[in-house]
Design a protein around this motif. Structure first.
Motif, PDB file in Angstrom:
ATOM      1  N   LEU A 289      -5.966 -13.422  25.974  1.00  0.00           N
ATOM      2  CA  LEU A 289      -5.160 -14.703  25.253  1.00  0.00           C
ATOM      3  C   LEU A 289      -3.759 -14.452  25.476  1.00  0.00           C
ATOM      4  O   LEU A 289      -3.253 -13.257  25.792  1.00  0.00           O
ATOM      5  CB  LEU A 289      -5.715 -14.733  24.171  1.00  0.00           C
ATOM      6  N   GLY A 290      -3.295 -15.641  25.500  1.00  0.00           N
ATOM      7  CA  GLY A 290      -1.698 -15.597  25.808  1.00  0.00           C
ATOM      8  C   GLY A 290      -1.236 -15.597  27.435  1.00  0.00           C
ATOM      9  O   GLY A 290      -2.310 -15.776  28.197  1.00  0.00           O
ATOM     10  N   ASP A 291       0.076 -15.327  27.558  1.00  0.00           N
ATOM     11  CA  ASP A 291       0.351 -15.482  28.621  1.00  0.00           C
ATOM     12  C   ASP A 291       1.685 -14.615  29.030  1.00  0.00           C
ATOM     13  O   ASP A 291       2.351 -14.523  27.913  1.00  0.00           O
ATOM     14  CB  ASP A 291       0.595 -16.997  29.197  1.00  0.00           C
ATOM     15  N   PHE A 292       2.336 -14.851  30.249  1.00  0.00           N
ATOM     16  CA  PHE A 292       3.637 -14.169  30.624  1.00  0.00           C
ATOM     17  C   PHE A 292       4.693 -15.143  29.902  1.00  0.00           C
ATOM     18  O   PHE A 292       4.680 -16.269  30.196  1.00  0.00           O
ATOM     19  CB  PHE A 292       3.746 -14.197  31.959  1.00  0.00           C
ATOM     20  N   TYR A 293       5.456 -14.829  28.843  1.00  0.00           N
ATOM     21  CA  TYR A 293       6.253 -15.539  28.236  1.00  0.00           C
ATOM     22  C   TYR A 293       7.606 -15.627  28.632  1.00  0.00           C
ATOM     23  O   TYR A 293       8.592 -16.319  28.226  1.00  0.00           O
ATOM     24  CB  TYR A 293       6.198 -15.148  26.600  1.00  0.00           C
ATOM     25  N   SER A 294       8.203 -14.658  29.427  1.00  0.00           N
ATOM     26  CA  SER A 294       9.540 -14.851  29.945  1.00  0.00           C
ATOM     27  C   SER A 294       9.768 -13.653  31.220  1.00  0.00           C
ATOM     28  O   SER A 294       8.815 -13.044  31.598  1.00  0.00           O
ATOM     29  CB  SER A 294      10.414 -13.968  28.806  1.00  0.00           C
ATOM     30  N   VAL A 295      10.689 -14.011  31.794  1.00  0.00           N
ATOM     31  CA  VAL A 295      10.899 -13.051  33.154  1.00  0.00           C
ATOM     32  C   VAL A 295      11.179 -11.805  32.731  1.00  0.00           C
ATOM     33  O   VAL A 295      10.644 -10.774  33.533  1.00  0.00           O
ATOM     34  CB  VAL A 295      12.099 -13.882  33.884  1.00  0.00           C
ATOM     35  N   SER A 296      11.808 -11.495  31.509  1.00  0.00           N
ATOM     36  CA  SER A 296      12.130 -10.004  31.442  1.00  0.00           C
ATOM     37  C   SER A 296      10.706  -9.434  30.979  1.00  0.00           C
ATOM     38  O   SER A 296      10.612  -8.288  31.102  1.00  0.00           O
ATOM     39  CB  SER A 296      13.023  -9.862  30.215  1.00  0.00           C
ATOM     40  N   TYR A 297       9.699 -10.057  30.448  1.00  0.00           N
ATOM     41  CA  TYR A 297       8.155  -9.675  30.185  1.00  0.00           C
ATOM     42  C   TYR A 297       7.615  -9.240  31.472  1.00  0.00           C
ATOM     43  O   TYR A 297       7.061  -8.164  31.657  1.00  0.00           O
ATOM     44  CB  TYR A 297       7.531 -10.454  29.356  1.00  0.00           C
ATOM     45  N   VAL A 298       8.064 -10.214  32.335  1.00  0.00           N
ATOM     46  CA  VAL A 298       7.186  -9.754  33.816  1.00  0.00           C
ATOM     47  C   VAL A 298       7.965  -8.556  34.419  1.00  0.00           C
ATOM     48  O   VAL A 298       7.279  -7.799  34.739  1.00  0.00           O
ATOM     49  CB  VAL A 298       7.427 -10.986  34.896  1.00  0.00           C
ATOM     50  N   ALA A 299       9.295  -8.394  34.198  1.00  0.00           N
ATOM     51  CA  ALA A 299       9.813  -7.215  34.535  1.00  0.00           C
ATOM     52  C   ALA A 299       9.616  -6.000  33.880  1.00  0.00           C
ATOM     53  O   ALA A 299       9.733  -4.999  34.577  1.00  0.00           O
ATOM     54  CB  ALA A 299      11.558  -7.526  34.487  1.00  0.00           C
ATOM     55  N   PHE A 300       9.249  -6.117  32.787  1.00  0.00           N
ATOM     56  CA  PHE A 300       8.497  -5.071  31.911  1.00  0.00           C
ATOM     57  C   PHE A 300       7.256  -4.215  32.844  1.00  0.00           C
ATOM     58  O   PHE A 300       7.197  -3.242  32.988  1.00  0.00           O
ATOM     59  CB  PHE A 300       8.216  -5.320  30.578  1.00  0.00           C
ATOM     60  N   TRP A 301       6.401  -5.336  33.044  1.00  0.00           N
ATOM     61  CA  TRP A 301       5.270  -4.985  33.979  1.00  0.00           C
ATOM     62  C   TRP A 301       5.720  -4.382  35.272  1.00  0.00           C
ATOM     63  O   TRP A 301       5.016  -3.496  35.676  1.00  0.00           O
ATOM     64  CB  TRP A 301       4.262  -6.029  33.810  1.00  0.00           C
ATOM     65  N   GLU A 302       6.669  -4.711  35.774  1.00  0.00           N
ATOM     66  CA  GLU A 302       6.990  -4.467  37.203  1.00  0.00           C
ATOM     67  C   GLU A 302       7.599  -2.803  36.811  1.00  0.00           C
ATOM     68  O   GLU A 302       7.242  -1.890  37.743  1.00  0.00           O
ATOM     69  CB  GLU A 302       8.029  -5.240  37.765  1.00  0.00           C
ATOM     70  N   ARG A 303       8.057  -2.726  35.836  1.00  0.00           N
ATOM     71  CA  ARG A 303       8.758  -1.311  35.425  1.00  0.00           C
ATOM     72  C   ARG A 303       7.626  -0.385  35.322  1.00  0.00           C
ATOM     73  O   ARG A 303       7.314   0.808  35.666  1.00  0.00           O
ATOM     74  CB  ARG A 303       9.887  -1.495  34.480  1.00  0.00           C
ATOM     75  N   MET A 304       6.386  -0.869  34.443  1.00  0.00           N
ATOM     76  CA  MET A 304       5.339  -0.025  34.126  1.00  0.00           C
ATOM     77  C   MET A 304       4.650   0.510  35.658  1.00  0.00           C
ATOM     78  O   MET A 304       4.486   1.512  35.683  1.00  0.00           O
ATOM     79  CB  MET A 304       4.264  -0.580  33.225  1.00  0.00           C
ATOM     80  N   LEU A 305       4.701  -0.468  36.522  1.00  0.00           N
ATOM     81  CA  LEU A 305       4.047  -0.226  37.809  1.00  0.00           C
ATOM     82  C   LEU A 305       5.042   0.764  38.585  1.00  0.00           C
ATOM     83  O   LEU A 305       4.233   1.727  39.393  1.00  0.00           O
ATOM     84  CB  LEU A 305       3.893  -1.443  38.703  1.00  0.00           C
TER      85      LEU A 305
END
Length: 174
Positions: A64-80
């Protein structure tokens, strides 16, 4: 396989075609995580899981839910970047906005470890940069029905078709 559930609608775009009939409407007991302070906790948990499972982990983002900001997407990119044994997949209602473009770029940068499909009624087009997920109302084009929803598999984690198939995923209920 691990999953993350955020608060639906709070993190979702209002343009989502499932705003009124959200999957979460029928999940009153799902444990939803608020985004306040979430990233520090997630990073600690991902570090621990990555160490515990050196062969790799898959994280299903946003039951449930979704990507809520560009910085949140950047967080996942950093985890990768930090954890080569982490893979992520999920779906998003973001479309033609900065968050969408950040997700598309993450998909392009990590094609073997990141598959975020777009919840859109559109057919996969060979050579297209994006992978699509179709709602139950979409019946044309090159699609496959989610095997888990056909009760052909014991659970989502035993499949992986949405990870590898260059077709639109069609859901009986999406």
């Amino acid at each position: 396989m691990f999953s993350l559930t955020l608060v639906e609608r709070v993190t979702c775009p209002e343009s989502c075609h499932h705003w009124e009939d959200c999957y979460g409407n029928n999940m009153p007991f799902a444990h939803r995580f608020n985004t306040i302070g979430l990233l520090h906790t997630l990073e600690d948990e991902i570090a621990a899981l990555s160490k515990k499972y050196p062969k790799g982990i898959v994280i299903r983002l946003h039951v449930l839910g979704d990507f809520y900001s560009v910085s949140y997407v950047a967080f996942w990119e950093r985890m990768l970047e930090l954890y080569p044994n982490v893979c992520i997949f999920g779906y998003t209602g973001r479309w033609f906005e900065p968050i969408h473009h950040a997700i598309a770029e993450m998909n392009r940068r990590w094609p073997n470890r990141c598959v975020i499909r777009y919840s859109r009624n559109r057919t996969y087009i060979p050579g297209d940069d994006w992978r699509y997920a179709a709602s139950e109302s979409y019946n044309s084009g090159v699609t496959f029905t989610c095997p888990e929803q056909l009760s052909a598999l014991p659970n989502c984690a035993s499949c992986g078709a949405c990870w590898i198939a260059d077709k639109t995923v069609k859901f009986l209920s999406h």
